[in-house]
Design a protein around this motif. Structure first.
Motif, PDB file in Angstrom:
ATOM      1  N   TRP A 195       0.769  -1.258   0.051  1.00 47.34           N
ATOM      2  CA  TRP A 195       0.060  -0.187   0.199  1.00 47.34           C
ATOM      3  C   TRP A 195       0.852   1.418  -0.008  1.00 47.34           C
ATOM      4  N   THR A 215       0.491   5.750   0.685  1.00 47.58           N
ATOM      5  CA  THR A 215      -0.002   7.042   0.858  1.00 47.58           C
ATOM      6  C   THR A 215       0.894   8.132   0.980  1.00 47.58           C
ATOM      7  N   THR A 234      -3.738  11.045   6.793  1.00 45.43           N
ATOM      8  CA  THR A 234      -5.139  10.526   6.489  1.00 45.43           C
ATOM      9  C   THR A 234      -5.257   8.996   6.243  1.00 45.43           C
ATOM     10  N   SER A 235      -6.122   8.212   5.977  1.00 43.15           N
ATOM     11  CA  SER A 235      -6.287   6.919   5.913  1.00 43.15           C
ATOM     12  C   SER A 235      -6.547   6.651   4.337  1.00 43.15           C
ATOM     13  N   ASN A 236      -5.989   7.387   3.652  1.00 45.74           N
ATOM     14  CA  ASN A 236      -6.216   6.946   2.103  1.00 45.74           C
ATOM     15  C   ASN A 236      -5.033   6.176   1.482  1.00 45.74           C
ATOM     16  N   TRP A 237      -4.799   4.722   1.955  1.00 46.48           N
ATOM     17  CA  TRP A 237      -3.837   3.986   1.613  1.00 46.48           C
ATOM     18  C   TRP A 237      -4.451   3.522   0.058  1.00 46.48           C
ATOM     19  N   ILE A 238      -3.520   3.436  -0.841  1.00 46.79           N
ATOM     20  CA  ILE A 238      -3.923   2.966  -2.194  1.00 46.79           C
ATOM     21  C   ILE A 238      -3.082   1.555  -2.404  1.00 46.79           C
ATOM     22  N   SER A 239      -3.898   0.672  -2.853  1.00 42.51           N
ATOM     23  CA  SER A 239      -3.214  -0.762  -3.121  1.00 42.51           C
ATOM     24  C   SER A 239      -2.416  -0.887  -4.200  1.00 42.51           C
ATOM     25  N   SER A 265       3.316  12.886  -7.084  1.00 42.24           N
ATOM     26  CA  SER A 265       3.198  13.121  -5.842  1.00 42.24           C
ATOM     27  C   SER A 265       4.766  13.529  -5.091  1.00 42.24           C
ATOM     28  N   ASN A 303       5.760   9.558  -0.995  1.00 45.64           N
ATOM     29  CA  ASN A 303       4.896   8.496  -0.906  1.00 45.64           C
ATOM     30  C   ASN A 303       5.450   7.472   0.398  1.00 45.64           C
TER      31      ASN A 303
END
Length: 77
Positions: free
Chosen positions: A35, A37, A42-47, A67, A70
């Motif tokens: 994951w 981010t 924030t809790s916006n983790w991307i797999s 970005s 990360n």
């Protein structure tokens, strides 16, 4: 025999323009997810990838774009 879950691994931030590369040894039939981010507030983790373990070392490569930094984590249920 049940294997213990893999602990969360939080790696230092990587900057844009570099690939995130991570090698890890897997346990057979264990699922792993990488994951990312851009920030830890924030809790916006991307797999990025899911791997089914086979007892060998796996190399994960994630290109970094759009970005300035990360953060990455490796999880296993």
């Amino acid at each position: 025999v049940l294997e213990p879950p893999v602990p969360l691994v939080l790696l230092s931030p990587r900057t844009e323009g570099f690939n995130f590369t991570f090698d890890f040894t897997t346990l057979s039939n264990q699922n792993y997810t990488v994951w990312s981010t851009p920030n830890l507030t924030t809790s916006n983790w991307i797999s990025h990838t899911n791997v089914i373990g086979d007892g060998y070392v796996h190399k994960i490569i994630v290109p970094l774009t759009n970005s300035t930094q990360n953060f990455f984590q490796l999880t296993s249920p």
